[in-house]
Design a protein around this motif. Sequence first.
Motif, mmCIF file in Angstrom:
data_model
loop_
_atom_site.group_PDB
_atom_site.id
_atom_site.type_symbol
_atom_site.label_atom_id
_atom_site.label_comp_id
_atom_site.label_asym_id
_atom_site.label_seq_id
_atom_site.Cartn_x
_atom_site.Cartn_y
_atom_site.Cartn_z
ATOM 1 N N SER A 65 18.090 60.594 21.444
ATOM 2 C CA SER A 65 18.718 59.510 22.039
ATOM 3 C C SER A 65 19.277 59.867 23.542
ATOM 4 O O SER A 65 19.649 61.215 23.647
ATOM 5 C CB SER A 65 20.109 58.751 21.565
ATOM 6 N N ARG A 66 19.099 59.063 24.675
ATOM 7 C CA ARG A 66 19.429 59.486 25.953
ATOM 8 C C ARG A 66 20.828 60.053 25.864
ATOM 9 O O ARG A 66 21.273 60.551 26.740
ATOM 10 C CB ARG A 66 19.096 58.602 26.781
ATOM 11 N N SER A 67 21.514 58.858 25.293
ATOM 12 C CA SER A 67 23.124 59.451 25.280
ATOM 13 C C SER A 67 23.258 60.945 24.804
ATOM 14 O O SER A 67 24.481 61.393 24.868
ATOM 15 C CB SER A 67 23.802 58.288 24.219
ATOM 16 N N ASP A 68 22.217 61.546 24.183
ATOM 17 C CA ASP A 68 22.593 63.090 23.637
ATOM 18 C C ASP A 68 23.077 63.882 24.981
ATOM 19 O O ASP A 68 23.468 64.697 25.020
ATOM 20 C CB ASP A 68 21.419 63.417 22.994
ATOM 21 N N PHE A 69 22.416 63.598 26.247
ATOM 22 C CA PHE A 69 22.758 63.989 27.289
ATOM 23 C C PHE A 69 24.072 64.168 27.976
ATOM 24 O O PHE A 69 24.550 64.910 29.009
ATOM 25 C CB PHE A 69 21.532 63.632 28.539
ATOM 26 N N VAL A 70 24.819 62.865 27.301
ATOM 27 C CA VAL A 70 26.128 62.640 28.017
ATOM 28 C C VAL A 70 27.041 63.799 27.767
ATOM 29 O O VAL A 70 27.177 64.480 26.678
ATOM 30 C CB VAL A 70 26.777 61.658 27.444
ATOM 31 N N GLY A 71 27.705 64.609 28.604
ATOM 32 C CA GLY A 71 28.367 65.901 28.466
ATOM 33 C C GLY A 71 27.808 67.039 28.940
ATOM 34 O O GLY A 71 28.372 68.208 28.752
ATOM 35 N N LEU A 72 26.438 66.848 29.395
ATOM 36 C CA LEU A 72 25.869 67.941 29.818
ATOM 37 C C LEU A 72 25.530 68.176 31.397
ATOM 38 O O LEU A 72 26.056 66.956 31.921
ATOM 39 C CB LEU A 72 24.206 68.005 29.029
ATOM 40 N N THR A 73 25.495 69.293 31.837
ATOM 41 C CA THR A 73 25.356 69.640 33.056
ATOM 42 C C THR A 73 23.793 69.305 33.695
ATOM 43 O O THR A 73 22.883 69.261 32.999
ATOM 44 C CB THR A 73 26.043 70.864 33.515
ATOM 45 N N CYS A 74 23.625 69.111 34.783
ATOM 46 C CA CYS A 74 22.413 68.981 35.273
ATOM 47 C C CYS A 74 22.248 69.256 36.862
ATOM 48 O O CYS A 74 23.303 69.705 37.282
ATOM 49 C CB CYS A 74 22.049 67.326 35.482
ATOM 50 N N ASP B 291 32.763 62.627 47.398
ATOM 51 C CA ASP B 291 32.058 64.052 47.355
ATOM 52 C C ASP B 291 30.897 63.957 46.905
ATOM 53 O O ASP B 291 30.571 64.018 45.588
ATOM 54 C CB ASP B 291 32.775 65.051 46.439
ATOM 55 N N PRO B 292 29.834 63.307 47.764
ATOM 56 C CA PRO B 292 28.481 63.121 47.350
ATOM 57 C C PRO B 292 27.765 64.295 46.832
ATOM 58 O O PRO B 292 27.922 65.570 47.225
ATOM 59 C CB PRO B 292 27.856 62.452 48.654
ATOM 60 N N LEU B 293 26.730 64.090 45.789
ATOM 61 C CA LEU B 293 26.113 65.342 45.404
ATOM 62 C C LEU B 293 24.677 65.264 46.147
ATOM 63 O O LEU B 293 24.149 64.195 46.785
ATOM 64 C CB LEU B 293 25.663 64.912 43.867
ATOM 65 N N ALA B 294 24.036 66.520 46.332
ATOM 66 C CA ALA B 294 22.825 66.569 47.073
ATOM 67 C C ALA B 294 21.979 67.588 46.424
ATOM 68 O O ALA B 294 22.079 67.870 45.463
ATOM 69 C CB ALA B 294 23.244 67.164 48.426
ATOM 70 N N LEU B 295 20.865 67.789 46.961
ATOM 71 C CA LEU B 295 19.617 68.487 46.436
ATOM 72 C C LEU B 295 20.276 69.925 45.815
ATOM 73 O O LEU B 295 20.932 70.674 46.675
ATOM 74 C CB LEU B 295 18.538 68.569 47.404
ATOM 75 N N GLY B 296 19.907 70.280 44.708
ATOM 76 C CA GLY B 296 20.401 71.437 44.227
ATOM 77 C C GLY B 296 22.020 71.526 43.717
ATOM 78 O O GLY B 296 22.126 72.560 43.059
ATOM 79 N N ASP B 297 22.715 70.753 43.844
ATOM 80 C CA ASP B 297 24.012 70.614 43.427
ATOM 81 C C ASP B 297 23.984 70.525 41.912
ATOM 82 O O ASP B 297 23.100 69.990 41.265
ATOM 83 C CB ASP B 297 24.764 69.584 43.987
ATOM 84 N N THR B 298 25.408 70.865 41.410
ATOM 85 C CA THR B 298 25.456 70.856 39.890
ATOM 86 C C THR B 298 26.136 69.724 39.504
ATOM 87 O O THR B 298 27.182 69.453 40.189
ATOM 88 C CB THR B 298 25.886 72.033 39.181
ATOM 89 N N GLY B 299 25.710 68.640 38.710
ATOM 90 C CA GLY B 299 26.582 67.506 38.346
ATOM 91 C C GLY B 299 26.605 67.526 36.874
ATOM 92 O O GLY B 299 26.065 68.255 35.936
ATOM 93 N N LEU B 300 27.880 66.700 36.509
ATOM 94 C CA LEU B 300 28.012 66.544 34.875
ATOM 95 C C LEU B 300 27.893 65.095 34.615
ATOM 96 O O LEU B 300 28.289 64.128 35.296
ATOM 97 C CB LEU B 300 29.545 66.787 34.734
ATOM 98 N N LEU B 301 26.923 64.727 33.661
ATOM 99 C CA LEU B 301 26.587 63.507 33.072
ATOM 100 C C LEU B 301 27.725 63.014 32.151
ATOM 101 O O LEU B 301 27.830 63.769 31.306
ATOM 102 C CB LEU B 301 25.213 63.737 32.309
ATOM 103 N N TYR B 302 28.508 62.131 32.550
ATOM 104 C CA TYR B 302 29.557 61.772 32.034
ATOM 105 C C TYR B 302 29.474 60.516 31.351
ATOM 106 O O TYR B 302 30.403 59.916 30.250
ATOM 107 C CB TYR B 302 30.885 61.843 32.663
ATOM 108 N N ALA B 303 28.366 59.584 31.477
ATOM 109 C CA ALA B 303 28.339 58.248 30.791
ATOM 110 C C ALA B 303 26.855 57.796 30.917
ATOM 111 O O ALA B 303 26.219 58.200 32.056
ATOM 112 C CB ALA B 303 29.357 57.276 31.365
ATOM 113 N N TYR B 304 26.257 56.880 30.154
ATOM 114 C CA TYR B 304 24.983 56.612 30.229
ATOM 115 C C TYR B 304 25.024 54.956 30.152
ATOM 116 O O TYR B 304 25.731 54.153 29.570
ATOM 117 C CB TYR B 304 24.262 56.781 28.871
ATOM 118 N N GLU B 305 24.297 54.332 31.099
ATOM 119 C CA GLU B 305 24.185 53.031 31.377
ATOM 120 C C GLU B 305 23.060 52.645 30.735
ATOM 121 O O GLU B 305 21.830 52.585 31.460
ATOM 122 C CB GLU B 305 24.422 52.697 32.935
#
Length: 200
Positions: free
Chosen positions: A119-128, A162-176
């Motif tokens: 499920s796509r929700s499996d990605f919640v909690g992972l970094t990207c 604090d906007p994210l830009a190309l190459g930044d690391t983000g955290l996926l915290y919820a799925y819509e």
Amino acid sequence: MRTFAEAALAFPTVCFSAALAVVVVFWLLVAVGAAEGEGPGAWEWGGVPLTVGLSFLVAFAWFLSLAAMALLAPLGLTGVPGGLAGCAVLVGAPLLGQRAARTLVRPLAALFPDEPPPSRSDFVGLTCVIRTGRVDAGFGQAEVRARDGSTALVQVRQYADDPLALGDTGLLYAYEADGEFFWVAPFDDALPDAGGHAAA
């Protein structure tokens, strides 16, 4: 051999012979990759795919019907008694076959673990890693690495100062689910990863 063939093609065994032929053809198609052996659903008492359970049921019902009619043959039943005997076997063979199949398939259930589908929700909690020049409330993509090592490009959105830009690391915290995107927040590389690893 001729007697066996005649018995297999006589009522009521012929009904199960036809079903058994379908089962054999189905598994031949599975063997050559033209059909899927692990069909949807599982027997509630067996824990195996429906296709496997039904195959055992048909095989046992066919064998029991053949054996029963062979035992009744010396009695020479004809007419109404013969018809009633055939109907009794037609009903009884599947019932007894179900019991036999149920007993046999239970040990096989371990070969078919009940795992939820990906499920796509499996990605919640992972970094990207952000793969677009910006991420806002209406636009953004990121690459995420799943726990099994595979990577995927997903849609991400962000509400933040604090906007994210190309190459930044983000955290996926919820799925819509309605919009089929993830909410993402900036992630500090100095902190421990919440579940996965950022894609390179």
